[in-house]
Write an enzyme that holds these catalytic residues in place. Structure first.
Site, mmCIF file in Angstrom:
data_model
loop_
_atom_site.group_PDB
_atom_site.id
_atom_site.type_symbol
_atom_site.label_atom_id
_atom_site.label_comp_id
_atom_site.label_asym_id
_atom_site.label_seq_id
_atom_site.Cartn_x
_atom_site.Cartn_y
_atom_site.Cartn_z
ATOM 1 N N GLN A 237 41.757 -22.187 -7.857
ATOM 2 C CA GLN A 237 42.506 -23.081 -6.962
ATOM 3 C C GLN A 237 41.820 -23.213 -5.611
ATOM 4 O O GLN A 237 41.367 -22.223 -5.030
ATOM 5 C CB GLN A 237 43.930 -22.565 -6.745
ATOM 6 N N CYS B 236 51.210 -25.047 -0.545
ATOM 7 C CA CYS B 236 51.280 -23.980 0.459
ATOM 8 C C CYS B 236 52.028 -24.466 1.693
ATOM 9 O O CYS B 236 51.614 -25.441 2.334
ATOM 10 C CB CYS B 236 49.869 -23.529 0.847
ATOM 11 N N LYS C 159 49.194 -28.242 -8.069
ATOM 12 C CA LYS C 159 50.422 -27.455 -7.862
ATOM 13 C C LYS C 159 51.129 -28.046 -6.651
ATOM 14 O O LYS C 159 50.550 -28.117 -5.565
ATOM 15 C CB LYS C 159 50.088 -25.983 -7.623
ATOM 16 N N HIS D 25 56.675 -26.453 -8.115
ATOM 17 C CA HIS D 25 57.495 -25.422 -7.457
ATOM 18 C C HIS D 25 58.767 -26.114 -6.985
ATOM 19 O O HIS D 25 58.708 -27.041 -6.169
ATOM 20 C CB HIS D 25 56.734 -24.829 -6.273
ATOM 21 N N ASN E 89 57.810 -23.334 -11.530
ATOM 22 C CA ASN E 89 57.632 -22.207 -10.613
ATOM 23 C C ASN E 89 58.856 -22.119 -9.711
ATOM 24 O O ASN E 89 59.289 -23.126 -9.145
ATOM 25 C CB ASN E 89 56.363 -22.417 -9.793
ATOM 26 N N GLY E 90 59.394 -20.889 -9.595
ATOM 27 C CA GLY E 90 60.553 -20.690 -8.732
ATOM 28 C C GLY E 90 61.713 -20.055 -9.473
ATOM 29 O O GLY E 90 62.049 -20.461 -10.593
ATOM 30 N N GLU F 52 56.250 -13.784 -6.951
ATOM 31 C CA GLU F 52 56.939 -12.603 -6.420
ATOM 32 C C GLU F 52 57.425 -11.690 -7.544
ATOM 33 O O GLU F 52 57.288 -10.464 -7.463
ATOM 34 C CB GLU F 52 58.134 -13.033 -5.559
#
Length: 509
Positions: A79, A108, A147, A175, A208-209, A233
């Site tokens: 990435q 990000c 992403k 995400h 994602n999430g 995480e």
């Protein structure tokens, strides 16, 4: 070889991967990826790499990708963050032989991404993103993936995903949080947005999430219909998440340290950060070992602290079994079991309560810069710590010296630089022009002159040696002619053996 696209790429190259380890800065390094693969992960991403630095710095390329080549670490997606099409393509061309795809980071939300103008802060610049992905898709031999984060408006999120697909994106990770959902305001990710994107695009989608437990993985796959689930995480707190189990922390910590020793080099700060994540709940209890873990200077020291934590936990386990007591402490499992850290959810606004609305708005608003007159009261805790270490530290923006910028890169230039550049740009310029810059201590011209003078001295010495050799050769020739004449008197002496003749010969000679 034809470049695979969409579902063909996902099924053939990525082996239909469903369980994915997210790209994490300073966290998804080789050792951690290998540990995650041993425990159920089917696809991993490298940490986010800065495309411009990757192109410019050979050491950065070596440390972050080239030195981490490992047959066990495939499939792998690299990435990059970038905001320039040409730079992104150059970085991707350098990396394409070491991975299976190149991913563009558009998710990000951190302040460094805002200052550098990349990540989620490009999500409104659709023309630029379309240009970046199209150019990369044409030039690069491996597929391009993206992403992203969602917009609050679901329809706009869908249009955003469709635009990326048209530009050439072959796999999309969504995400389910917005740009502002971070830190204490992280909140819950919206699987509804992810589901809407999945229904409207014809390329594979990863979600994602909200992935903290194995039950979350199964539920996300069912509710959204995505091809894969990505965890960040949750994976950091439990590398065995995709195996569907919660092992003792020391099991994962000890195995990780073995991988670190087996695949060096690994930056010490990365290893320390992983141990802090794994032992997070235990370190809330054993504060003394928390301090030791922060201070040790090598991997062996980290391993010793981890061993001490294991021994203490085993003592607690034995006591709990004897007394028949649970050691949950408000957690789903005892603190020595791998489990996620869940951030406290912000309280929702209560309708009709003006005072509470005002308080929540104040919490969500950024601090306004205070006047410099009240500087002592305006200092943050971090600045107060710095001031305690250095009482003469200046935090006033007005009094701080303003540095002129380098003409090439925008960094502060050298005050006395002959080219008005920063050190990095000055070094390149001085090398090209064979010039000196006393401000930056560069002596390319001086060194060149010294080298030239030394070469001239060597040439003159060689000529002098040649002359001396010629003169010595001439002297040897004269000496040989004398030796021919010298024997004549001896011949005369041999011929005239009579005493009178000898006297006569001596007078003659």
């Amino acid at each position: 070889m034809t470049k695979l696209k969409g579902f063909d790429f996902w099924q053939s190259t990525l082996n239909g991967a469903r369980f994915v380890v997210a790209p994490m800065v300073d966290q998804s390094e080789l050792a951690w990826r290998l540990l995650s693969r041993r425990h159920g992960a089917e696809l991993c991403y490298t940490p986010m790499l800065h495309a411009q630095v990757f192109v410019r710095d050979a050491n950065y390329r070596r440390d972050n990708l080239f030195s981490e080549v490992c047959p066990e670490d495939r499939p792998l997606i690299t990435q990059f963050c970038a905001n320039d099409p040409e730079v992104f393509v150059q970085a991707a061309l350098l990396a394409q032989d070491y991975c299976d795809a190149i991913d563009l980071n558009l998710g990000c939300p951190q302040m460094i991404a805002k200052r550098g103008h990349y990540g989620v802060f490009l999500q409104d610049e659709w023309e630029l993103l379309e240009k970046i992905i199209k150019l990369a898709n044409e030039k690069i031999s491996v597929p391009i993936t993206c992403k992203i984060r969602v917009f609050e408006d679901m329809e706009k999120t869908v249009q955003y995903a469709q635009m990326l697909e048209r530009a050439g994106c072959q796999l999309l990770t969504v995400h389910g949080r917005t740009k502002d959902q971070k830190g204490p305001l992280t909140g819950i990710a919206s699987w509804e947005h992810i589901k809407a994107v999945r229904k409207t695009v014809s390329i594979p989608v990863f979600a994602n999430g909200n992935i903290q437990h194995w039950s979350d993985v199964e539920q996300c796959l069912q509710e959204t219909g995505v091809q894969g689930v990505m965890s960040a995480e949750g994976n950091l707190h439990n590398p065995a998440l995709f195996e569907g189990r919660n092992p003792p922390v020391w099991e994962m910590a000890e195995e990780y340290l073995e991988v670190v020793k087996q695949y060096p080099p690994c930056t010490l700060s990365y290893v320390r950060a992983h141990l802090f994540k794994l032992w997070h709940h235990t370190l809330q209890i054993h504060q003394d070992l928390r301090e030791q873990l922060a201070k040790v200077k090598n991997v062996e020291g980290l391993a010793q602290v981890s061993t001490q934590l294991r021994l203490r936990c085993q003592v607690e386990m034995a006591k709990a079994e004897e007394l028949g007591q649970s050691q949950m402490g408000g957690l789903p499992f005892p603190h020595w079991i791998c489990q996620p850290y869940v951030r406290p959810v912000p309280k929702n606004d209560v309708a009709g309560n003006d005072s509470q609305d005002l308080q929540t708005k104040k919490l969500r608003q950024k601090r306004v810069l205070e006047d410099t007159d009240g500087l002592a009261d305006a200092l943050s805790k971090n600045k107060m710590k710095k001031q305690a270490r250095n009482p003469y530290k200046n935090f006033c923006n007005i009094q701080k010296p303003k540095y002129e910028k380098c003409e090439h890169c925008g960094n502060p230039k050298g005050n006395k630089c002959v080219f008005n550049l920063c050190r990095g740009c000055c070094k390149k310029k001085a090398f090209q022009d064979v010039a000196d810059c006393t401000s930056h201590g560069l002596r390319f011209k001086t060194k060149a002159q010294k080298q030239k003078a030394s070469e001239e001295n060597e040439k003159s010495e060689e000529k002098g040696n040649e002359k001396s050799e010629e003169e010595s050769d001439g002297g040897q020739k004269k000496g040989t002619s004398c030796t021919v004449i010298d024997p004549l008197p001896e011949i005369h002496l041999e011929r005239h053996k009579q005493p009178g003749d000898v006297l006569q010969l001596e007078r003659r000679t």
